[in-house]
Design a protein around this motif. Sequence first.
Motif, PDB file in Angstrom:
ATOM      1  N   GLY A 115      -6.183   5.579   5.591  1.00 38.06           N
ATOM      2  CA  GLY A 115      -5.922   4.649   4.635  1.00 38.06           C
ATOM      3  C   GLY A 115      -6.270   4.874   3.222  1.00 38.06           C
ATOM      4  N   ASP A 287       2.592  -0.575   0.838  1.00 40.24           N
ATOM      5  CA  ASP A 287       1.471  -0.783   1.249  1.00 40.24           C
ATOM      6  C   ASP A 287       0.795  -2.083   0.711  1.00 40.24           C
ATOM      7  OD1 ASP A 287       0.870   0.614   4.037  1.00 40.24           O
ATOM      8  OD2 ASP A 287       1.837   1.747   2.312  1.00 40.24           O
ATOM      9  N   PHE A 288       0.485  -2.109  -0.693  1.00 40.16           N
ATOM     10  CA  PHE A 288      -0.090  -2.973  -1.359  1.00 40.16           C
ATOM     11  C   PHE A 288       0.335  -2.932  -2.835  1.00 40.16           C
ATOM     12  CE2 PHE A 288      -3.009   0.349  -0.660  1.00 40.16           C
ATOM     13  CZ  PHE A 288      -3.733   0.818  -2.025  1.00 40.16           C
ATOM     14  N   LYS A 308       2.091  -5.220   2.362  1.00 35.19           N
ATOM     15  CA  LYS A 308       1.480  -5.819   3.336  1.00 35.19           C
ATOM     16  C   LYS A 308       0.214  -6.551   2.821  1.00 35.19           C
ATOM     17  CE  LYS A 308       3.442  -3.353   6.931  1.00 35.19           C
ATOM     18  NZ  LYS A 308       4.710  -3.344   6.239  1.00 35.19           N
ATOM     19  N   MET A 309      -0.181  -6.304   1.660  1.00 33.07           N
ATOM     20  CA  MET A 309      -1.202  -6.933   1.005  1.00 33.07           C
ATOM     21  C   MET A 309      -1.254  -6.965  -0.577  1.00 33.07           C
ATOM     22  SD  MET A 309      -5.210  -5.916   2.730  1.00 33.07           S
ATOM     23  CE  MET A 309      -5.719  -7.166   3.043  1.00 33.07           C
ATOM     24  N   TYR A 358     -12.353  -2.406  -1.332  1.00 32.88           N
ATOM     25  CA  TYR A 358     -11.755  -2.959  -0.044  1.00 32.88           C
ATOM     26  C   TYR A 358     -10.857  -1.517   0.628  1.00 32.88           C
ATOM     27  CZ  TYR A 358      -9.091  -5.395   3.323  1.00 32.88           C
ATOM     28  OH  TYR A 358      -8.462  -5.791   4.581  1.00 32.88           O
ATOM     29  N   TYR A 360      -8.362  -0.285   2.675  1.00 36.99           N
ATOM     30  CA  TYR A 360      -7.113  -0.687   3.427  1.00 36.99           C
ATOM     31  C   TYR A 360      -6.689   0.194   4.476  1.00 36.99           C
ATOM     32  CZ  TYR A 360      -2.019  -1.385   3.789  1.00 36.99           C
ATOM     33  OH  TYR A 360      -0.625  -1.460   4.249  1.00 36.99           O
ATOM     34  N   LYS A 361      -6.192  -0.409   5.573  1.00 36.22           N
ATOM     35  CA  LYS A 361      -5.617   0.521   6.634  1.00 36.22           C
ATOM     36  C   LYS A 361      -4.429   0.020   7.113  1.00 36.22           C
ATOM     37  CE  LYS A 361     -10.172   2.097   8.479  1.00 36.22           C
ATOM     38  NZ  LYS A 361     -11.075   2.288   9.554  1.00 36.22           N
ATOM     39  N   LYS A 362      -3.536   0.960   7.452  1.00 37.35           N
ATOM     40  CA  LYS A 362      -2.186   0.447   7.694  1.00 37.35           C
ATOM     41  C   LYS A 362      -2.169  -0.728   9.141  1.00 37.35           C
ATOM     42  CE  LYS A 362       1.162   3.607   6.045  1.00 37.35           C
ATOM     43  NZ  LYS A 362       2.122   3.120   5.422  1.00 37.35           N
TER      44      LYS A 362
END
Length: 362
Positions: A115, A287-288, A308-309, A358, A360-362
């Motif tokens: 991540g 992803d973000f 995703k975020m 933070y 972050y993981k997929k």
Amino acid sequence: MRQMKKIFTLLLLCSVMFISAQEKSKEDLIDPCLSKKSNEYMDRQQAALLEEVFNVVDENPPAYPPARIRQTALYLMDAITHDKYAAFRTPLQETFHQRIDKAITEIENTKVTEGAKIWKLYNMGFVVRTKSVTVAFDIVRGNSAGSKGFSLPDEYIKRLAKQCDVLFVSHWHDDHQDKDVARIFLDAGKPVVASPQVWKEDPIYSEIIHLDRVPNKVQKLKLKDGKLKLKVVVYPGHQMKKTINNVTLVLTPEGINFAHLGDQINEGDFMVDFDWIDNVAKHFKVDFIMPTVWANDLVRITRGVDPKMVFLGHANELGHPVYDRDPFWGDTVFSEPSLKALLNTDYPVIMMIWGESYLYKK
Ligand SMILES: [Zn+2]
């Protein structure tokens, strides 16, 4: 008559002395509207509230959805930073330095195997580390706050530059660019990529990399002495019409893709950037994203990229006037209901204070 004149002169002299003494003591007061005792109280209150904020957020780290008590701590942080003189008070200066020092120590000791780890520094300053690369965005010492005691020491930036592979600078405003920071990165052999208006008239300009600002065009940036060719897209963003703002999308070898939006904001009849913002997701899986908390159509921006975020930056920038310091609570009068609207979507949103991180993981 002569006696009267003498008395009058003496009185005049006394009153001048009294006024200048008063002015001198006013100069020493952080908030000149308050007495010395009241200023001392404000310092003590700031120290006590900051201690509570960080006790709560340390026990309730960034997560989605956030713990209710964490939100309360963020709002308390809003109250602390919306004292006009917040950055001039010692407790805030010391806490800011401690939290950034802690984050840099963490960066020095963190290996990411899966991540991406995201650290939030000051304002829009972020550091993102994946297994193969560490990317810094808009790192500043905090000079925009106008308080010498608040600005981070160069030593911190030197440690940080050692840990990063590249620095991206979105635009020329003081709360995003810091020429001394760029100098430290360059001296450490780390490339600095900036938008074309940054340090335009300065000798440092020739040492800065200026990538093409073309939607969806993947460019390769040589990092780690040429050992890594990082894929990057620089979208031709703006902060309103006049300020050129790079929106940087990084495509890591691990397949984790993230974008830093600088102060991307479209307004009024200047909406051209939505031509590409609305279509980013058709070209890349992101992803973000890291946009500002006050961007005026956060929902449309987020839907266009479809990450995703979302990690929000720019809250509580102390160089702004109080009404424009952009709190975590989402002021709907000055900043439109943009933040609240985003919080009402299904997109997971993370808000962090100085030095928080933070994974972050997929
Ligand atoms: Zn800004």
